[in-house]
Structures are given as C-alpha cells and as structure tokens.
Enzyme design. Structure first.
Site, mmCIF file in Angstrom:
data_model
loop_
_atom_site.group_PDB
_atom_site.id
_atom_site.type_symbol
_atom_site.label_atom_id
_atom_site.label_comp_id
_atom_site.label_asym_id
_atom_site.label_seq_id
_atom_site.Cartn_x
_atom_site.Cartn_y
_atom_site.Cartn_z
ATOM 1 N N THR A 1 0.826 -1.205 0.000
ATOM 2 C CA THR A 1 0.000 0.000 0.000
ATOM 3 C C THR A 1 0.867 1.264 0.000
ATOM 4 O OG1 THR A 1 -1.560 -1.244 1.344
ATOM 5 C CG2 THR A 1 -1.874 1.146 1.239
ATOM 6 N N GLU A 2 0.600 2.144 -0.975
ATOM 7 C CA GLU A 2 1.284 3.440 -1.071
ATOM 8 C C GLU A 2 2.809 3.302 -1.154
ATOM 9 O OE1 GLU A 2 -0.662 5.889 -1.528
ATOM 10 O OE2 GLU A 2 -2.570 5.238 -0.661
ATOM 11 N N LEU A 3 3.248 2.154 -1.666
ATOM 12 C CA LEU A 3 4.681 1.842 -1.762
ATOM 13 C C LEU A 3 5.400 1.976 -0.426
ATOM 14 C CD1 LEU A 3 6.056 3.048 -5.225
ATOM 15 C CD2 LEU A 3 4.954 0.903 -4.606
ATOM 16 N N ILE A 4 4.681 1.685 0.636
ATOM 17 C CA ILE A 4 5.312 1.672 1.963
ATOM 18 C C ILE A 4 6.302 0.499 1.985
ATOM 19 C CG2 ILE A 4 4.884 1.186 4.404
ATOM 20 C CD1 ILE A 4 2.176 2.722 3.984
ATOM 21 N N TRP B 1 5.437 6.478 -1.195
ATOM 22 C CA TRP B 1 5.471 7.374 -2.349
ATOM 23 C C TRP B 1 4.675 8.650 -2.099
ATOM 24 C CZ3 TRP B 1 2.656 4.597 -7.089
ATOM 25 C CH2 TRP B 1 1.292 4.481 -6.840
#
Lengths: 434, 408
Positions: free
Chosen positions: B149-152, B304
C-alpha cells in the site's frame, strides 16, 4: 497618518467582542506607527489602555473640556463622552440598560475607581431616547474633531456612523466604516428600521467599508445595496497572552467531570437554545458533563427556564457576565468551547478559547469559520451533529489533543498587526484618491 | 555491441484503487451499515467513465496495435474490484480483456489496501493471499511481484515478502534518501534476500506524467510524447529500466481529458518504439532480464506520498495513530467471533484512505489532500471513523457473547 476613530466599547466595559476588537486593533495600529485619536462614549479604566493616550470626560457632560491623560510612548489618544450607548441594543432595551448602568456604576464607585465615579451624576442628564443619544455623541465628536488634526475618519458600527458622517463632511476627510455586525445579525429578519436606515446611510456615505468577514461582506452587498468594490474584508485578530496562566483549582467541579463552555451574550443571535438542545442529547449518552453558560443577555432568564423545563437544570451552570481573570478561569476549566451562533459576523471568543488551549466547536454561520481550519464546525440548527461532535471531543482524547495543539498554533497566525496593516493599506488607498 | 549502448526498458505500472467511503455516522447511530453505497456507486461510475473505461480501451487498442510490443502492469485492489463488480461490471470485463492479451501483468498487494503490515503480520499475509486468489480467479494469472500500500517499504517488509516464498520482486519508491548517488534505473536487491529483487520508481519521470503534466507553471509545459521519449532515450547507457509507477486515475481523473493526457498516452508507445532498441517490459520480465546491480538498504520506512516520502500522511498525528491502534486492537476479538460480516467490515475499515482523510498536514493550505477528501475536515473524518469503530466493537462484544452461548 493620523486616524480619528469613533467607537463605544473598550475594556473593561464591554458587553461583546467589539471592545476587544477596538482594543486589539488600536494597540496594533499604534505598534505599526499609525496615530489614533479614539472617541468613546464611556470612561475607561487606565489599566486596560496603557498603550493609548486617552481623553476622559470632566465631571459633567455639559462641560466641553476633556481631561487628557498622556502616555508618552504610544500613538493612540482617547476621547470619552459619557453616554449610555450599547453596541448590541435596540431602543426597547435602552431603558433597561439605563438602569443597569446606574447599578454598575454604583458598584464600580464602591471600588473607588475615580474616573467612573464622575459618571454617577451625569446619568441624570441623559434623555431616555437612544437615537437622540447617538446624535449627542455625533455632536460631541464634531466638537472634538475641530480640535484635532487627522487624515481619515474610522467609525466602528452603526452607533458611530452619524458621528462619522458629520466629522468626515465637516473636515473634508475620507470616511471608513467598520462593520462588526449588522442589524440582520442582531435581530434576524425583525430589523429595526431606524437602525437599518442609520447603517445603510453610513455605508453609502462611506468611502470604504471594512467587513469583519466575507459573511458580513455578503450581507452588506445584498442587504444594504453596496457595490462590492467598496467593501473590503479585514479579519479580527487575537492577542497572545503575555502573563502566565492562572492556576485556579476547579472549584466545585469534580475532576472527573467534563466542562462544555458557552461564552457570550445570551441572546437570540448567539443560539443559546441550540446549546441546550445539544446538551440534552449529550447527557443522554454521557453523564459526567457540566455545561457552563458564561454571559448575560436578554434571553438569560428564558434560557434558565428552558434548561429547567428540559430536565437538565442541574447540569447547566449560569455564571453571569465574566470579566478578565474570571474569563481566564472559566477557559482553564473548559474541555470544549462551543459557539452555536445563529449569525456571527466574526466571533473573537473562539480565538480566545484557542489561545487558552481550549478546542472549539463553532457554527458554520460565523465569520470566524472562514479563517479557522483546526476547529470543529457545525450548522447551528443541527443539534444532533453538535452533540455528536461535543461527545467526540469528550470521549476521544486524541481529538481533543490534536484540535488543541493545531488550533493554538493556527491562532497565532491571526494577529491584530495584520489587521492593522490591512487598515493602513485601505487608508493609503483613500489618500491617493483624495 | 557494447553494453553501454543498451537502451532502457520502460516499465509501466498503474495503481487502481477506490476506497469504500463511510457514511455519516454519529454516536447516536446504531445500524451496522457503515458505508455510503450511493456515494461509492456514483464516484465509482464517475471514475469509470472518466478514467477506467477510456484508458482501458486506449491501452487495449494500443497493445493490439503493437502486437505484443507494448506492455503494462496493474495493481487492482480488492476493494475497488468489489465496487466495480457491483456498480460498473463493464470495467471488470475490459480488465479481463487486457489480461487476455498476455501483455498485461497483475501485481499482488493487500486486498483491502491497508497498512496491516505495520500492525499485524498475520493479518497482512492473509490479505495478500486473499488478493492473490482474487487475481487468479478474475484474471487467470498468479502475481509474482508485490507492491505494498502506497509503496510503503523497508528492509523488514522485504524480509516478510521474501519469507512468503511467492514473489520474485517487490516495488518501492526510488527516493533520493535511500538511493543517494545511485540511479533508480537499475534493478537492486534488498539486503539478505537472495531471491527477491527490488524495482524502484523513477519518481521524477513518473511525476512528470502524474502530477506536472497539466501544470502551466512548469518549465516543460506542455509535455509531448516526443519530448518525454527524448528524456527516456537520454538515459541510454545509464540504466536498464525506467519504472513509471503511478495512480491509474492520472488518466482522465487527476489529469482531465482536456489536458491532452489521453493523446499523450496514445502517442507515447509509438514514439518510444521508434528507436529499435527501446522496449516495454512488465515487472516480471524486468526481473528476468536484468540482474541486480547492488543492495539497497532501507532501515527506515519510505512511501510514495507527499514530499516527505514517509508515513506522515497516515500516521502523522495523534488521531491517526489512535484510530489505527484501536482498530488493530480488535483483531483477536473480531476474528474469534468467526462472523464473516463482522470480519469483512473490520477489514474494510483498514483501508488506508480512512487514515489519510485524518491527515492534518497542509490541511490549512488546502492542497491535494483536500481534493481527495470526502470530509470537510480531518477532525470530522476521525469522529466519523471512531463512531463506526465503536459500533463495530459493540457488535463484536455482542457476537462474542452469542457464540459463547452456542458452544456451551
């Protein structure tokens, strides 16, 4: 630049936000180098006006000499004219206020405040008609103006508009009227025609109008027929508290009890009944809450009765009108400040609450809602949502914490100095034109 | 030919996601329906018409036109697919058509687009598996590349993903502070994960399309396909792959049709393929074609989002951490009820957007956070979420008691 300013409230004799606004604005103006001569209808205690040079009346109103107190370092000078003018009143209230003021003055007299004692024998000179009072104020202002040299006339709210028009016309100076509230805010749709006419005339005669919010600006344009280019918005500010916080014990209130605060005049405009209706809903869910209503006003007895009739009388405390330290104290005790105003041109009290680290819930029908983002907002009539939000602040500590931290930070950005600078810019614009 | 003359591959990956927005829920409400069906339906249809349908059609047509030379990848969340299935099934069939071309790869992520990896590893793994099953069922392929998720991302996530043994690569933001002087245009490896590669987003080129495309203040405005291709070509010799990762809603929703974004996208493949050495690759092909050139150590969490590229958009204030903490505190009691509806509701509440709405960062300035926010303020969103969570907890207690009675 020298400003001839006409007002009628100044701390500590205030009944609403107007005195606070005039105090903050003139103080900031003095700081940025504007010279201000401030004409007031009531005497003021010097402790609240050390930043100004002020003129106070002699023993008798009839005397046309005014005692002058100088504060060497500052740029604001005060003239005061004894008068019963009250910013939020209607002629019907006038008689009642007349009596109240006599009482108030007697109280102050017993505290040995000399400047005010003089007022005692003056009241006899008053006629019982508010509109005549306004004209008297105007005539006195004109006499004062003749002795002063200034560049612009700045009149705060309708009571001073006739004075402003007269002074500006006589001296050939531009007139700025500052609208802190309109008759529609004070009386809903049941406007007093005489007051409306005075407001309208003042706005039409003015070279520039300052509105305290876009909400008020819209009323000025739509209800008073003023062209938009003439009306500028200058938001109010708030003063940072310099002195250390007072540490009162929470007298009479248990530490596990939450306090929800209403602070303001208890009048139709401020929506006290919506506060009670929301309180009732809150108490259905949560028991350890007290609702404190600080202030006085024409709806006070009705509001007390209403609380009793709703069966929440023991949960709602009425403090009456609070001054200085008491305001601080009540803010210190509060977990949430609620301003359920039906119509609020600006609303300085929420800024003061934030200044005291109290989260606030304000109605969307307030001008201050335009400038504050880190607060809760609700339609004044939506008591269910109001109760929902009150409960959320009381039940979810992180919400309380986040609102307090961000709110206190945000309120620092609203400085009177910015307001004063905006006024200065408006004055400058008028100078070019003249 | 000298290795230096190898042109970089272009790797497109689009994120497709729409949260399930909550309905207005006060402390006085008591119904177990938490989501605003009509709002979700109308937003879903709107985005489908402005973005998903036209973009899917455009890309499908482009793939066919280039006969296998144009390739892309998607990560489609379970939350958005459930909604599309319900409100605009035609979008699901166009995704299926894309999957059938053989030029489209689907990635794995958490089914509910959540921050679960930060709070519960077991829940995280369950959600990833659920997402893989969905992709297998709908699109007939098994994802081999993971994006969180969200490039975490950080080293620990790589380790978790590595230990699942299902993936060849993981995606992350090519943030300056993790790369230093190094370029995002190579394949890297997380430390101590021999079987896992790391694909890093080229945020500069990605954001040129996703954010700056229609910005008239931008010195490069207007961005044309040939200019963008020049930038790609200039990497020549200095990289193996340009990872262009962005929200799918860039096309038609963030950048409206009248900005020319569709025109840009329809000309870009042609421009890029004009150079015979250029090519498009899916993430799995990139992993197969290029060796890792080094290890990238990411001890701290990156994402991101925003300028900070960290967690502050979801975990930046006390309300957010409180809401997340309270939510995951319910994991055991919720799962112990065995109540499928209850568990599904709990998981839908985990969608990261709910916490994004509570972000107070930049709130006063009225920026991008506001545009995607169905609430008037972050405080309203927190109040609403907590009221729902309260109800969920009450249901959980009720269900738990009921179950205990049955087992007695």
């Amino acid at each position: 630049m020298k400003v001839f300013m006409l007002g009628w409230e100044f701390p500590p004799f205030i009944s609403g936000g107007l005195g606070t606004a005039c105090h903050g604005l003139t103080k900031a103006m003095s700081k940025i180098g504007l010279e201000v001569v401030f004409v007031l209808p009531t005497p003021i205690e010097s402790a609240f006006s050390t930043h100004v040079i002020m003129l106070t009346p002699q023993q008798s109103w009839a005397a046309d000499d005014f005692r002058v107190e100088y504060d060497k370092s500052k740029n604001v000078k005060f003239h005061e004219i004894e008068s019963l003018l009250q910013p939020y009143s209607r002629p019907e209230d006038y008689q009642q206020r007349f009596e109240e003021i006599i009482k108030q003055k007697q109280l102050i007299g017993s505290d040995n405040i000399e400047t005010s004692v003089g007022g005692l024998d003056i009241v006899e000179h008053y006629c019982g008609n508010m509109l005549a009072e306004i004209n008297r104020y105007a005539a006195a202002s004109v006499r004062l103006a003749l002795k002063e040299d200034f560049d612009v006339v700045h009149a705060h709210d309708w009571m001073t508009y006739p004075a402003g028009i007269a002074v500006a016309a006589l001296m050939g100076k531009p007139l700025v009227v500052h609208v802190h509230s309109t008759e529609f805010d004070r009386s809903g749709e049941h406007v007093n025609q005489a007051i409306y006419d005075i407001e309208r005339k003042g706005m039409h005669m003015a070279d520039r109008i300052i509105a305290v919010s876009h909400l008020t600006r819209n009323i000025i344009i739509s209800r008073y027929g003023i062209v938009g280019e003439k009306v500028e918005v200058v938001y109010n500010g708030v003063e940072r508290e310099d002195d250390s916080p007072v540490n009162f014990d929470k007298v009479g209130i248990h530490s596990d009890e939450k306090i929800v605060l209403f602070l303001g005049r208890i009048t139709m405009q401020k929506g006290p009944e919506y506060f009670l209706m929301a309180a009732k809903k809150v108490l259905e869910v949560m028991d350890n809450v007290k609702f404190v209503m600080a202030g006085s006003g024409d709806m006070m007895s009705r509001t007390i009765e209403m609380a009793a009739a709703m069966g929440i009388g023991q949960k709602v405390l009425f403090t009456g009108f609070l001054h200085g330290q008491d305001v601080k104290k009540v803010f210190e005790m509060a977990d949430l400040y609620v301003m359920p105003s039906v119509s609020e041109p600006f609303g300085i009290a929420p800024l003061e609450a934030l200044n005291h680290d109290v989260p606030v819930l304000i109605s969307k029908q307030s001008g201050v809602a335009e400038v504050l983002t880190h607060v809760l907002k609700v339609d004044f009539w939506d008591v269910r949502e109001m109760a929902n939000k009150i409960l959320a602040v009381l039940r979810y500590p992180p919400l309380h914490m986040t609102l307090r931290e961000h709110g206190n930070f945000e309120v620092r950005k609203l400085s009177w100095e910015d307001s004063a600078k905006k006024c200065a810019k408006i004055y400058d614009g008028l100078m070019v034109k003249v | 030919m000298d290795v230096d003359f190898i042109m970089p591959s272009v790797c497109f990956y689009f994120q497709v996601h729409q949260p399930l927005r909550l309905r207005h829920y006060t402390i006085f409400d008591n119904s177990p329906t938490y989501f605003d069906d009509s709002k979700n339906a109308s937003i879903c249809r709107k985005v489908a018409n402005k973005c998903y349908l036209p973009t899917n059609r455009l890309l499908l047509e482009t793939i066919r036109r280039f006969n296998g030379r144009f390739k892309i990848a998607y990560s489609v969340t379970g939350v958005v697919l459930e909604q599309l299935h319900k409100y605009c099934p035609e979008v699901v069939s166009t995704f299926d058509a894309l999957a059938q071309t053989g030029c489209v790869e689907f990635l794995a992520e958490t089914y509910y687009h959540t921050l679960s990896w930060l709070y519960s590893r077991s829940e995280f793994i369950e959600q990833v598996n659920k997402h893989i099953e969905m992709v297998e069922y709908l699109f007939g392929q098994t994802p081999r590349v993971f994006r969180n998720t969200e490039l975490i991302y950080n080293n620990d996530l790589a380790e978790t993903i590595n230990s699942m043994g299902k993936f060849d690569a993981i995606m992350a933001e090519g943030a300056d502070h993790i790369l230093g002087y190094r370029s995002p245009n190579f394949v890297y490896r997380p430390p101590d994960c021999d079987n896992l590669k790391l694909l890093l987003k080229n945020y500069s080129l990605s954001d040129d399309i996703a954010f700056r495309f229609s910005n008239r203040q931008w010195a490069e405005f207007p961005l044309m396909a040939d200019k963008f291709t020049d930038w790609i070509n200039s990497i020549n010799g200095n990289g193996n792959v340009v990872n262009l990762f962005m929200d799918y809603e860039t096309f038609g929703e963030h950048q409206w049709e009248d900005t020319g974004i569709f025109n840009f996208m329809s000309h870009l493949p042609e421009e890029i393929l004009k150079h015979p050495d250029n090519n498009f690759k899916t993430p799995s092909e990139v992993v197969r074609c290029y060796d890792a050139v080094g290890t990238v150590d990411v001890p701290h969490i990156t994402s991101w989002a925003d300028m900070e590229r960290d967690l502050s958009a979801w975990l930046g204030n006390a309300m957010q951490s409180n809401a997340l903490h309270e939510l995951y505190r319910l994991e055991r009691p919720i799962k112990e009820t065995g109540d499928e509806d209850l568990i599904a509701d709990w998981r839908r509440l985990q969608t990261s957007d709910h916490f994004y709405y509570m972000c107070t960062k930049y709130f006063s300035d009225g920026d991008v956070h506001k545009y995607f926010n169905p609430y008037e303020s972050p405080y309203d969103s927190y109040i609403n979420f907590m009221n729902v969570l309260n109800n969920l907890e009450r249901r959980c207690v009720g269900a738990g008691v009921g179950k205990a009675r049955v087992t007695c």
